[in-house]
Motif scaffolding. Structure first.
Motif, mmCIF file in Angstrom:
data_model
loop_
_atom_site.group_PDB
_atom_site.id
_atom_site.type_symbol
_atom_site.label_atom_id
_atom_site.label_comp_id
_atom_site.label_asym_id
_atom_site.label_seq_id
_atom_site.Cartn_x
_atom_site.Cartn_y
_atom_site.Cartn_z
ATOM 1 N N VAL A 137 2.325 5.893 -7.202
ATOM 2 C CA VAL A 137 0.931 6.206 -8.034
ATOM 3 C C VAL A 137 0.276 7.481 -7.805
ATOM 4 O O VAL A 137 0.123 8.347 -8.703
ATOM 5 C CB VAL A 137 0.015 4.947 -8.170
ATOM 6 N N ILE A 138 -0.087 7.454 -6.492
ATOM 7 C CA ILE A 138 -0.891 8.825 -5.867
ATOM 8 C C ILE A 138 0.381 9.924 -5.788
ATOM 9 O O ILE A 138 -0.226 10.989 -5.636
ATOM 10 C CB ILE A 138 -1.589 8.616 -4.937
ATOM 11 N N HIS A 139 1.618 9.787 -5.609
ATOM 12 C CA HIS A 139 2.665 10.661 -5.612
ATOM 13 C C HIS A 139 2.613 11.542 -4.220
ATOM 14 O O HIS A 139 2.879 12.598 -4.201
ATOM 15 C CB HIS A 139 2.525 11.445 -6.406
ATOM 16 N N GLN A 140 2.149 10.631 -3.067
ATOM 17 C CA GLN A 140 2.251 11.065 -1.758
ATOM 18 C C GLN A 140 3.672 11.234 -1.107
ATOM 19 O O GLN A 140 4.574 10.448 -1.628
ATOM 20 C CB GLN A 140 1.253 10.426 -0.571
ATOM 21 N N ASP A 141 4.162 12.099 -0.184
ATOM 22 C CA ASP A 141 5.412 12.295 0.203
ATOM 23 C C ASP A 141 5.113 11.082 1.207
ATOM 24 O O ASP A 141 4.577 10.589 1.726
ATOM 25 C CB ASP A 141 5.679 13.422 0.882
ATOM 26 N N LEU A 142 6.507 10.611 1.574
ATOM 27 C CA LEU A 142 6.756 9.418 2.573
ATOM 28 C C LEU A 142 6.023 9.402 3.644
ATOM 29 O O LEU A 142 5.226 8.702 4.250
ATOM 30 C CB LEU A 142 8.139 9.092 2.766
ATOM 31 N N LYS A 143 5.903 10.879 4.326
ATOM 32 C CA LYS A 143 5.615 10.828 5.681
ATOM 33 C C LYS A 143 4.008 10.808 5.411
ATOM 34 O O LYS A 143 3.259 10.145 6.278
ATOM 35 C CB LYS A 143 5.890 12.566 6.229
ATOM 36 N N THR A 144 3.244 11.437 4.688
ATOM 37 C CA THR A 144 1.973 11.443 4.426
ATOM 38 C C THR A 144 1.322 9.926 4.024
ATOM 39 O O THR A 144 0.399 9.676 4.589
ATOM 40 C CB THR A 144 1.479 12.396 3.370
ATOM 41 N N ALA A 145 2.223 9.386 3.395
ATOM 42 C CA ALA A 145 1.816 8.115 2.882
ATOM 43 C C ALA A 145 1.821 7.077 3.969
ATOM 44 O O ALA A 145 1.079 6.264 4.264
ATOM 45 C CB ALA A 145 2.772 7.371 1.639
ATOM 46 N N ALA A 146 2.884 7.214 4.953
ATOM 47 C CA ALA A 146 2.937 6.444 6.068
ATOM 48 C C ALA A 146 1.889 6.627 7.038
ATOM 49 O O ALA A 146 1.367 5.646 7.874
ATOM 50 C CB ALA A 146 4.327 6.850 6.996
ATOM 51 N N LYS A 147 1.299 7.819 7.290
ATOM 52 C CA LYS A 147 0.259 8.126 7.937
ATOM 53 C C LYS A 147 -0.866 7.605 7.443
ATOM 54 O O LYS A 147 -1.810 6.983 8.060
ATOM 55 C CB LYS A 147 0.080 9.709 7.968
ATOM 56 N N ASN A 148 -1.136 7.674 6.073
ATOM 57 C CA ASN A 148 -2.368 7.099 5.635
ATOM 58 C C ASN A 148 -2.387 5.452 5.821
ATOM 59 O O ASN A 148 -3.525 5.124 6.099
ATOM 60 C CB ASN A 148 -2.543 7.575 4.171
ATOM 61 N N VAL A 149 -1.382 4.934 5.717
ATOM 62 C CA VAL A 149 -1.173 3.384 5.962
ATOM 63 C C VAL A 149 -1.625 3.193 7.344
ATOM 64 O O VAL A 149 -2.200 2.226 7.577
ATOM 65 C CB VAL A 149 0.075 3.024 5.433
ATOM 66 N N ASN A 176 0.440 14.722 -10.510
ATOM 67 C CA ASN A 176 -0.729 14.901 -9.959
ATOM 68 C C ASN A 176 -2.157 14.102 -10.353
ATOM 69 O O ASN A 176 -2.424 14.357 -11.366
ATOM 70 C CB ASN A 176 -1.138 16.401 -9.983
ATOM 71 N N PRO A 177 -2.237 13.001 -9.755
ATOM 72 C CA PRO A 177 -3.176 12.119 -10.327
ATOM 73 C C PRO A 177 -4.650 12.756 -9.984
ATOM 74 O O PRO A 177 -4.817 13.689 -9.298
ATOM 75 C CB PRO A 177 -3.227 10.781 -9.029
ATOM 76 N N ALA A 178 -5.745 12.269 -10.757
ATOM 77 C CA ALA A 178 -6.903 12.602 -10.840
ATOM 78 C C ALA A 178 -7.707 12.767 -9.283
ATOM 79 O O ALA A 178 -7.374 11.657 -8.790
ATOM 80 C CB ALA A 178 -7.860 12.273 -11.785
ATOM 81 N N LEU A 203 0.791 -1.338 -0.003
ATOM 82 C CA LEU A 203 0.031 -0.032 -0.032
ATOM 83 C C LEU A 203 0.913 1.174 -0.002
ATOM 84 O O LEU A 203 0.528 2.190 -0.701
ATOM 85 C CB LEU A 203 -1.043 -0.077 1.245
ATOM 86 N N ILE A 204 1.884 1.318 0.729
ATOM 87 C CA ILE A 204 2.755 2.505 0.756
ATOM 88 C C ILE A 204 3.521 2.800 -0.330
ATOM 89 O O ILE A 204 3.626 3.825 -0.791
ATOM 90 C CB ILE A 204 3.821 2.270 2.032
ATOM 91 N N THR A 205 3.742 1.553 -1.399
ATOM 92 C CA THR A 205 4.358 1.821 -2.539
ATOM 93 C C THR A 205 3.255 2.419 -3.615
ATOM 94 O O THR A 205 3.847 3.297 -4.229
ATOM 95 C CB THR A 205 4.719 0.289 -3.022
ATOM 96 N N TYR A 206 2.014 2.014 -3.472
ATOM 97 C CA TYR A 206 0.940 2.535 -4.337
ATOM 98 C C TYR A 206 0.916 4.210 -4.102
ATOM 99 O O TYR A 206 0.896 4.894 -4.898
ATOM 100 C CB TYR A 206 -0.268 1.964 -4.128
ATOM 101 N N LEU A 207 0.863 4.436 -2.686
ATOM 102 C CA LEU A 207 0.463 5.756 -2.383
ATOM 103 C C LEU A 207 1.611 6.760 -2.583
ATOM 104 O O LEU A 207 1.454 7.771 -3.166
ATOM 105 C CB LEU A 207 0.492 5.945 -0.627
ATOM 106 N N THR A 208 2.911 6.119 -2.730
ATOM 107 C CA THR A 208 4.191 6.879 -2.842
ATOM 108 C C THR A 208 4.257 6.970 -4.634
ATOM 109 O O THR A 208 4.577 8.124 -5.100
ATOM 110 C CB THR A 208 5.468 6.613 -2.334
#
Length: 598
Positions: free
Chosen positions: A75-87, A148-150, A68-73
């Motif tokens: 594909v959705i291009h979130q930074d690592l800190k935001t992606a980790a929080k979402n996970v 920037n994804p849709a 999941l963290i790979t997809y967020l960073t």
């Protein structure tokens, strides 16, 4: 005359035995609402349908969660800190939802209906996730690459994974308990089969995990995310059909309202009669007359938590041969069985608390252990590189191996040695796994120290760019050891929280087991934050931005010490624990505890 009477009694006894071999009198019903036939319902013929859909759910969950963290960073291009929080947010919601699902299954919906509804929600989430990858208007990017994804894709993606969280919440606690319901606790042969059921359940779970973190992760990384989602959606659809086909073979438990209300009634009744003296003989406490076919299992009186016994004290004018609802409010008078069920829940609290440190150790296998592997040499053969998440399969192999050896070799031997039906007691099995948890943390600390030595030599001194030469297979011992520990402790916890809760709370019991892992993850995060703050205050944080500048070895030593101290506390509590004391059907005075001891 005596001979004829003896023959008559023997004939009646044989008639009862034949009747119990033909029908299942454990408060369950068949799909038509009648008493289940033993020969055509339950046991493995039913459980295999249930295990199939568990395999599918674990395949989907680990196929999504580990990457999941790979997809967020990526594909959705979130930074690592935001992606980790979402996970972490998603993992937290997924962990807590089983409490709600377990409550609904036990109280109102029933386990079969809860599994079916939650499976459709899970399937809806997977379908939505698949559509977000394949339908042009929902894709993250309209071109090959974009930064920037849709926004519509982001909304649909998060909606899909949280639908999966809701599906998991109803699926996990209900399905495992529903599978265990297929075995009659009062039938010696089926009771033994149930003890093997938890072992093979976890083998199926590990099979789904292994394919999830290997095949699905590989497809995600090397083919496409959409293709992986199609596989997961199709497999889930097929197993829902398989689960429903097994409907005529299942044994069902009819929900009887909230299981929390009777416990509150016991507490209120005991509090209202707090000044009453204890009866000289526990047999004077109130219990309903035992009915072999119509009543659920009754529990024998135990001497612990005697204050709660006051809820079952008969007051002046009470008649013990009348049902509670015809003579007094259950808020004033409770049965011995209800009192003992309250004691079971109270006695579980210290066991649950002492298992949380083990949950913190388990959390490292899917976080820092994998992080270690990502910095090491993962190449095999002609340039093939193992995905970091796939390293987790080693722990699954360790778990499957330990469960198989335990069930097929150790249990038969231990039964002969100890005379215990289980081989060893449930809490002893859990404790053995905790020992392996300590050893795995020690192994992880030693391997990390070796890794840092290689980093110092190759990167700091020699100026090497990229990863280090140290093979990822150095991590094998810690993964294998923690997998073996899981085979003892996690399987033991599942059996414990199913077997030792009141019969009406078994889905909630499985939710409590899942809570050990979930709260263990939260506590691990809190410990990391606290250690980071303290060590940074003392001069150098153990958790630097770069793994090679961190001191994970010290953190693993800390966890090893915490688990060792916690193990001592656990042993102290477990040695004083009283197992569920169930009345056998042959006589009210004939009791056996939930650990299989008469």
């Amino acid at each position: 005359m005596e001979t004829r009477m003896e023959e008559r009694k023997r004939g009646k006894s044989e008639e009862i035995d034949d009747d119990q071999e033909k029908w299942v009198y454990d408060s369950s019903v068949d799909h038509k609402g009648g008493i289940p036939r033993r020969a055509s319902t339950g046991v493995w013929r039913a459980s295999l349908f249930i295990i199939a859909i568990e395999f599918s759910e674990r395949l989907s969950y680990f196929g999504i969660a580990t990457n999941l963290i790979t997809y967020l960073t990526k594909v959705i291009h979130q930074d690592l800190k935001t992606a980790a929080k979402n996970v972490n947010y998603w993992s937290g919601v997924t962990t807590m939802m089983p409490l709600m699902g377990g409550f609904l299954a036990d109280s109102y919906w029933g386990r079969f209906s809860t599994v079916l509804v939650s499976s459709f929600i899970y399937f809806l989430g997977l379908s939505l996730k698949t559509m977000s990858e394949l339908i042009p208007s929902l894709k993250p990017c309209k071109t090959e690459a974009c930064s920037n994804p849709a926004k519509l894709h982001v909304v649909v993606f998060f909606l899909s994974i949280y639908l999966i969280s809701i599906g998991t919440g109803g699926h996990k606690p209900s399905l495992e308990s529903f599978g265990a319901d297929q075995f009659d606790d009062d039938h010696s042969e089926e009771r033994r089969k149930k003890m093997s059921y938890f072992n093979w359940w976890n083998s199926a779970l590990c099979g789904g995990l292994m394919l999830g973190v290997t095949l699905i992760v590989y497809v995600q990384d090397n083919v496409s995310w959409g293709t992986a989602d199609i596989i997961l959606t199709v497999v889930m659809a097929l197993t829902i059909v398989i689960f429903y086909i097994g409907r005529p073979f299942y044994r069902y438990r009819v929900p009887k309202g909230s299981p929390l209300t009777p416990m509150l009634q016991v507490f209120v009744a005991a509090l209202s009669k707090r000044n009453h003296p204890y009866p000289s003989n526990p047999a004077q406490l109130y219990e309903i007359p035992k009915s072999e076919k119509n009543q659920g299992r009754l529990l024998c009186h135990t001497d612990k938590l005697r204050f709660l016994d006051k809820a079952a004290i008969l007051e002046d004018g009470d008649q013990s041969n009348k049902p509670v609802d015809k003579q007094q409010s259950p808020w004033r008078l409770a049965t011995v069985t209800k009192v003992e069920e309250m004691k079971l829940v109270v006695n579980m609290i210290p066991i649950w608390l002492t298992c949380l440190t083990f949950g913190m150790g388990v959390a490292q296998a899917s976080t820092f252990f994998i992080k270690q592997g990502s910095s090491m040499n993962r190449k095999i053969g002609h340039g093939f590189e193992i995905p970091p998440a796939s390293i987790y399969t080693v722990a699954a192999i360790g778990m499957i191996t330990s469960v198989t050896i335990y069930d097929k070799i150790l249990v038969p031997v231990l039964r002969r040695v100890t005379g215990n039906e289980r081989g060893i007691k449930i809490l002893q099995r859990i404790g053995i796994g905790m020992v392996f948890s300590v050893v795995s943390m020690v192994a992880a600390a030693l391997v990390e120290r070796k890794r840092l030595q290689v980093v110092r030599k190759e990167i700091v001194e020699e100026g090497r760019i990229g990863g280090i030469s140290m093979s990822v297979f150095w991590l094998t011992p810690q993964f294998i050891i923690i997998g073996i520990g899981d085979g003892f402790t996690l399987v033991g916890l599942q059996e414990y929280f199913y077997d030792q809760v009141p019969d009406s709370m078994r889905s909630l019991g499985i939710a409590f087991y899942l809570g050990v892992i979930g709260v263990g993850n939260f506590l691990s995060s809190l410990l990391i934050t606290a250690v980071d703050h303290l060590t940074e205050k003392w001069g150098r944080s153990w958790f630097a931005k770069d793994l090679n500048s961190s001191r994970l070895d010290n953190f693993f030593w800390l966890l090893a010490a915490m688990n060792a101290v916690n193990l001592c506390v656990y042993v102290f509590i477990a040695r004083r624990y009283s197992y569920k004391n169930v009345q056998r059907r042959v006589a009210a005075a004939d009791c056996y505890d939930g650990d299989g001891t008469v």
